[in-house]
Scaffold this motif. Sequence first.
Motif, PDB file in Angstrom:
ATOM      1  N   GLN A   1     -11.577  12.198   8.708  1.00 45.06           N
ATOM      2  CA  GLN A   1     -11.586  12.768   7.354  1.00 45.06           C
ATOM      3  C   GLN A   1     -11.831  11.691   6.300  1.00 45.06           C
ATOM      4  OE1 GLN A   1      -7.739  14.674   7.384  1.00 45.06           O
ATOM      5  NE2 GLN A   1      -8.582  16.674   8.022  1.00 45.06           N
ATOM      6  N   LYS A   2     -11.157  10.569   6.459  1.00 45.18           N
ATOM      7  CA  LYS A   2     -11.290   9.505   5.462  1.00 45.18           C
ATOM      8  C   LYS A   2     -12.652   8.816   5.544  1.00 45.18           C
ATOM      9  CE  LYS A   2      -6.462   8.354   4.542  1.00 45.18           C
ATOM     10  NZ  LYS A   2      -5.893   9.595   5.046  1.00 45.18           N
ATOM     11  N   MET A   3     -13.336   8.965   6.656  1.00 42.69           N
ATOM     12  CA  MET A   3     -14.674   8.384   6.788  1.00 42.69           C
ATOM     13  C   MET A   3     -15.624   9.004   5.763  1.00 42.69           C
ATOM     14  SD  MET A   3     -15.864   6.089   9.127  1.00 42.69           S
ATOM     15  CE  MET A   3     -15.125   6.380  10.720  1.00 42.69           C
ATOM     16  N   GLU A   4     -15.332  10.246   5.345  1.00 45.17           N
ATOM     17  CA  GLU A   4     -16.181  10.953   4.375  1.00 45.17           C
ATOM     18  C   GLU A   4     -15.548  11.004   2.988  1.00 45.17           C
ATOM     19  OE1 GLU A   4     -19.115  11.904   5.316  1.00 45.17           O
ATOM     20  OE2 GLU A   4     -18.800  11.487   7.447  1.00 45.17           O
ATOM     21  N   SER A   5     -14.482  10.251   2.790  1.00 44.40           N
ATOM     22  CA  SER A   5     -13.753  10.328   1.512  1.00 44.40           C
ATOM     23  C   SER A   5     -14.605   9.813   0.344  1.00 44.40           C
ATOM     24  CB  SER A   5     -12.473   9.494   1.614  1.00 44.40           C
ATOM     25  OG  SER A   5     -11.863   9.345   0.349  1.00 44.40           O
ATOM     26  N   PRO A   6     -14.447  10.374  -0.840  1.00 42.80           N
ATOM     27  CA  PRO A   6     -15.148   9.831  -2.022  1.00 42.80           C
ATOM     28  C   PRO A   6     -14.588   8.476  -2.454  1.00 42.80           C
ATOM     29  CG  PRO A   6     -13.685  11.643  -2.645  1.00 42.80           C
ATOM     30  CD  PRO A   6     -13.707  11.611  -1.146  1.00 42.80           C
ATOM     31  N   ASP A   7     -13.401   8.138  -1.966  1.00 46.21           N
ATOM     32  CA  ASP A   7     -12.763   6.859  -2.291  1.00 46.21           C
ATOM     33  C   ASP A   7     -13.259   5.779  -1.325  1.00 46.21           C
ATOM     34  OD1 ASP A   7     -11.121   4.675  -2.686  1.00 46.21           O
ATOM     35  OD2 ASP A   7      -9.309   5.883  -2.951  1.00 46.21           O
ATOM     36  N   GLY A   8     -13.917   4.755  -1.851  1.00 48.16           N
ATOM     37  CA  GLY A   8     -14.461   3.700  -1.000  1.00 48.16           C
ATOM     38  C   GLY A   8     -13.405   2.969  -0.198  1.00 48.16           C
ATOM     39  N   SER A   9     -12.218   2.802  -0.743  1.00 51.75           N
ATOM     40  CA  SER A   9     -11.164   2.102  -0.009  1.00 51.75           C
ATOM     41  C   SER A   9     -10.725   2.898   1.213  1.00 51.75           C
ATOM     42  CB  SER A   9      -9.964   1.832  -0.920  1.00 51.75           C
ATOM     43  OG  SER A   9      -9.399   3.052  -1.380  1.00 51.75           O
TER      44      SER A   9
ATOM     45  N   ARG B   1     -12.730   4.969   2.885  1.00 54.74           N
ATOM     46  CA  ARG B   1     -13.824   4.861   3.858  1.00 54.74           C
ATOM     47  C   ARG B   1     -13.742   3.519   4.600  1.00 54.74           C
ATOM     48  NH1 ARG B   1     -16.745   6.582  -0.643  1.00 54.74           N
ATOM     49  NH2 ARG B   1     -18.014   4.670  -0.716  1.00 54.74           N
ATOM     50  N   LYS B   2     -13.455   2.455   3.867  1.00 56.52           N
ATOM     51  CA  LYS B   2     -13.295   1.138   4.502  1.00 56.52           C
ATOM     52  C   LYS B   2     -12.128   1.167   5.484  1.00 56.52           C
ATOM     53  CE  LYS B   2     -11.893  -3.600   3.516  1.00 56.52           C
ATOM     54  NZ  LYS B   2     -11.413  -4.550   2.480  1.00 56.52           N
ATOM     55  N   TRP B   3     -11.023   1.756   5.064  1.00 57.89           N
ATOM     56  CA  TRP B   3      -9.842   1.852   5.928  1.00 57.89           C
ATOM     57  C   TRP B   3     -10.185   2.567   7.230  1.00 57.89           C
ATOM     58  CZ3 TRP B   3      -7.473   6.162   7.949  1.00 57.89           C
ATOM     59  CH2 TRP B   3      -6.224   5.987   8.543  1.00 57.89           C
ATOM     60  N   ALA B   4     -10.946   3.649   7.132  1.00 54.35           N
ATOM     61  CA  ALA B   4     -11.297   4.431   8.323  1.00 54.35           C
ATOM     62  C   ALA B   4     -12.130   3.590   9.300  1.00 54.35           C
ATOM     63  CB  ALA B   4     -12.057   5.684   7.918  1.00 54.35           C
ATOM     64  N   CYS B   5     -13.068   2.817   8.767  1.00 56.55           N
ATOM     65  CA  CYS B   5     -13.906   1.975   9.636  1.00 56.55           C
ATOM     66  C   CYS B   5     -13.075   0.919  10.352  1.00 56.55           C
ATOM     67  CB  CYS B   5     -15.009   1.299   8.814  1.00 56.55           C
ATOM     68  SG  CYS B   5     -16.212   2.426   8.087  1.00 56.55           S
ATOM     69  N   VAL B   6     -12.163   0.289   9.605  1.00 55.23           N
ATOM     70  CA  VAL B   6     -11.303  -0.726  10.205  1.00 55.23           C
ATOM     71  C   VAL B   6     -10.380  -0.095  11.241  1.00 55.23           C
ATOM     72  CG1 VAL B   6      -9.481  -2.408   9.745  1.00 55.23           C
ATOM     73  CG2 VAL B   6     -11.399  -2.182   8.159  1.00 55.23           C
ATOM     74  N   ALA B   7      -9.876   1.095  10.937  1.00 53.10           N
ATOM     75  CA  ALA B   7      -8.953   1.763  11.857  1.00 53.10           C
ATOM     76  C   ALA B   7      -9.603   2.046  13.203  1.00 53.10           C
ATOM     77  CB  ALA B   7      -8.450   3.061  11.232  1.00 53.10           C
TER      78      ALA B   7
ATOM     79  N   ARG C   1     -22.125   5.370   7.529  1.00 52.32           N
ATOM     80  CA  ARG C   1     -21.459   4.403   6.645  1.00 52.32           C
ATOM     81  C   ARG C   1     -22.224   3.088   6.541  1.00 52.32           C
ATOM     82  NH1 ARG C   1     -19.562   8.235   5.359  1.00 52.32           N
ATOM     83  NH2 ARG C   1     -20.785   7.569   3.577  1.00 52.32           N
ATOM     84  N   LEU C   2     -23.154   2.829   7.448  1.00 49.78           N
ATOM     85  CA  LEU C   2     -23.983   1.621   7.333  1.00 49.78           C
ATOM     86  C   LEU C   2     -24.869   1.665   6.093  1.00 49.78           C
ATOM     87  CD1 LEU C   2     -25.170   0.953  11.015  1.00 49.78           C
ATOM     88  CD2 LEU C   2     -23.430  -0.297   9.714  1.00 49.78           C
ATOM     89  N   SER C   3     -25.070   2.859   5.556  1.00 49.05           N
ATOM     90  CA  SER C   3     -25.856   3.010   4.330  1.00 49.05           C
ATOM     91  C   SER C   3     -24.960   3.317   3.141  1.00 49.05           C
ATOM     92  CB  SER C   3     -26.891   4.131   4.511  1.00 49.05           C
ATOM     93  OG  SER C   3     -27.722   3.876   5.621  1.00 49.05           O
ATOM     94  N   ASP C   4     -23.687   2.965   3.260  1.00 52.10           N
ATOM     95  CA  ASP C   4     -22.716   3.262   2.206  1.00 52.10           C
ATOM     96  C   ASP C   4     -23.074   2.524   0.920  1.00 52.10           C
ATOM     97  OD1 ASP C   4     -19.717   4.552   2.330  1.00 52.10           O
ATOM     98  OD2 ASP C   4     -19.880   3.001   0.781  1.00 52.10           O
ATOM     99  N   SER C   5     -22.647   3.078  -0.179  1.00 51.37           N
ATOM    100  CA  SER C   5     -22.931   2.460  -1.479  1.00 51.37           C
ATOM    101  C   SER C   5     -22.089   1.212  -1.725  1.00 51.37           C
ATOM    102  CB  SER C   5     -22.668   3.477  -2.602  1.00 51.37           C
ATOM    103  OG  SER C   5     -21.325   3.942  -2.540  1.00 51.37           O
ATOM    104  N   GLU C   6     -20.994   1.061  -0.977  1.00 49.78           N
ATOM    105  CA  GLU C   6     -20.120  -0.093  -1.172  1.00 49.78           C
ATOM    106  C   GLU C   6     -20.276  -1.083  -0.013  1.00 49.78           C
ATOM    107  OE1 GLU C   6     -16.149   0.537  -2.393  1.00 49.78           O
ATOM    108  OE2 GLU C   6     -16.602   2.342  -3.572  1.00 49.78           O
TER     109      GLU C   6
END
Length: 680
Positions: free
Chosen positions: A45-53, A55-61, A88-93
């Motif tokens: 769910q967080k992988m698609e979150s509007p919050d960049g932090s 999305r980052k957390w989900a990738c690290v997790a 997420r490789l094309s993420d804006s952040e």
Amino acid sequence: MGKSQKKRMMRRHNPMRVPDSHLPQGLASAESASTKKEAILPIIQKMESPDGSERKWACVAVSNLIQNDPSTRRLLQGKNVVGALITRLSDSEEEVWIEAAGALRNLCIDGGYDICAEMYNKNILAPLRTFVPKVSTMLAQFLESPRNAPESAKRVVYEFADNVITILWCLSETSNKALNAINQINLIPFLMSFLSSRDKLPMSTVVSAAQSLYVLTDDNQAAIDEVRSNPAYSSCLLDIVRCNDRDPKGKSKDLSQDRFEALKVLCCGIVGNVSPLPPPSAASTLDGVNDLLLPVLLPVISSVSLDEIAQQVQELVTRQASEPPAIEKLSLKNTPKSDHKAQTELELEQLENELRTIQLALEVLTGACATLPDPASGITTDENEDVQDEDVEMEVDNDMTEGISLDEKLHPHKGTKRSSTALLPQLVRPLLTLVRPTFLSVSPPSRLSIHPPATSALSAIHVSAFECLNNLFLSLSTSPNPELGADVNTGRDVWSEIWAALSKVGLDIAPGQECKRDIWEVAVGVLWGIGNIWKGKLAPIDQQVQILMNVCDSSVDARVQAKCIGTLECLAQYPDSIEANQVISSYLLSILPTATTPATKGTEPLLQSVSALIDIYSDETLPYDINFRNGSFLDRLVESVDGVKKVVKAIDRRKERDLKLRGEEVRDNLVAFIEYRRAL
């Protein structure tokens, strides 16, 4: 002797680091085995979150959850984590796509070919293509003005480069389609830039670049031509191979000796892949094996005790179990770092790196010991076929440029006899040590090892050591050395040590223990090579004969069956073992067709059985020939002729030309042998 033709196959240097074959099929079984299933949904769910932090957390997790946990990895796969991370490789952040690359890299390493294939099919190369020029530009800026870039920025770029390179390396081994696509990215200059600037870059990133280059230049003519076309590349590779500095940078914390040794081993492999190097390369005046390979590779495989490493792993795992976990909870307040590792984990990783370096050294030596097979080989190679990694096995592995050894490629007019004979005393002893399993080499039945990465590396070392012995003894058996053949004690000692190692492997193969099958399938080729060198001088032991027949009957691989039959043929020719000769010959006759029944095995083992019987009884003066006369073997051979002719006739000359030639030769030899024995 009909030997298995060599085929290119995808290498073993990206085995599944944390195997999941012990798990039953299906997501339900993975869910029941995972202790972290509650964390899966929040991550997705967080992988698609509007919050960049988030999305980052989900990738690290993802990186943290899959560590040594194949059931959780399989659950994440079932939730399309690969597709989500590629997006997420094309993420804006920037921080998000950096962490996504790290998670995908860990999935590649831990999950093996299946995950890599999924990544390729989901078009991971599209974003990766854009990263290569970006990293190249930033790398050039750092190297030109090192003081203008903060260390934190350089560290991020180097780690990101390492992740991208590792993903590309793993994808290169997935399929020919992926390899061809990666060839279009123009990676060679990119990778060589890391090697040429190795004294200014983290060694982990340089080693990853060398690993990728090693894979790309393996039987891949486009990459080979590009490396050979640039003299600076050859010079750089040779400089690394010859470097004797223990610590070129003086930064032992980052540049550990095991990583520097890995770099040297990889560069040996790259030089072997692209040889012969064009003039005016310094390698043109060198003996490839003795001057380049042995000084680097022999110390790597000789100065190690696998039993000691296994014991160290066990002690570290025990210590780790008593330590508090590095991450108590996956929470946004304390976002874990993907590169955070406790001291015990770092020590385990160093031991694993040491084991992988040994495996790589064995691979390069295996190529050096490779020789061309018999012209009348039983297996055909279609140069145009698309070889898939999961479908191909071969007797002589890590084939370099259609089976030509490194020594031959550096000196095209030299044969293999000199190099292989010279290698024997130096290589056999350490190789025999490396084929012996440790208590950690195979996972317990139907469950994970106490440390799956170490077990995966150890089992790969045993397979690679057997592959090297296979090529070495095959080389020696195809260019016989009378002096070696006369040294019966050496032959018997080597034979006994191989069987001692195999007795530790065992024949019972539970889920998760597939490496045992891999070992046996290569080991029978080693036994065949030894048997041919000392044919008629190795006394057959009843238990060993029975095991060879059992392996032949249980294997579904025609090449493995042919190797078992070839080994039995060698044992049957021990003059004084009349009873063992009778047992083996009766088994070989049972494979042959009769007037009413077809052969009990496929074409290749059938041809090998016919050829074996002809060889065994070609000299009627030997003591065991009494079995041929008293057992009415001649009548049984006569009865098989029509069936053998039908099998040979059915071989498609267009698709299996070598096998057709082999079959026709065996058929004609059978008819001539029958006439010869009748005349007696």
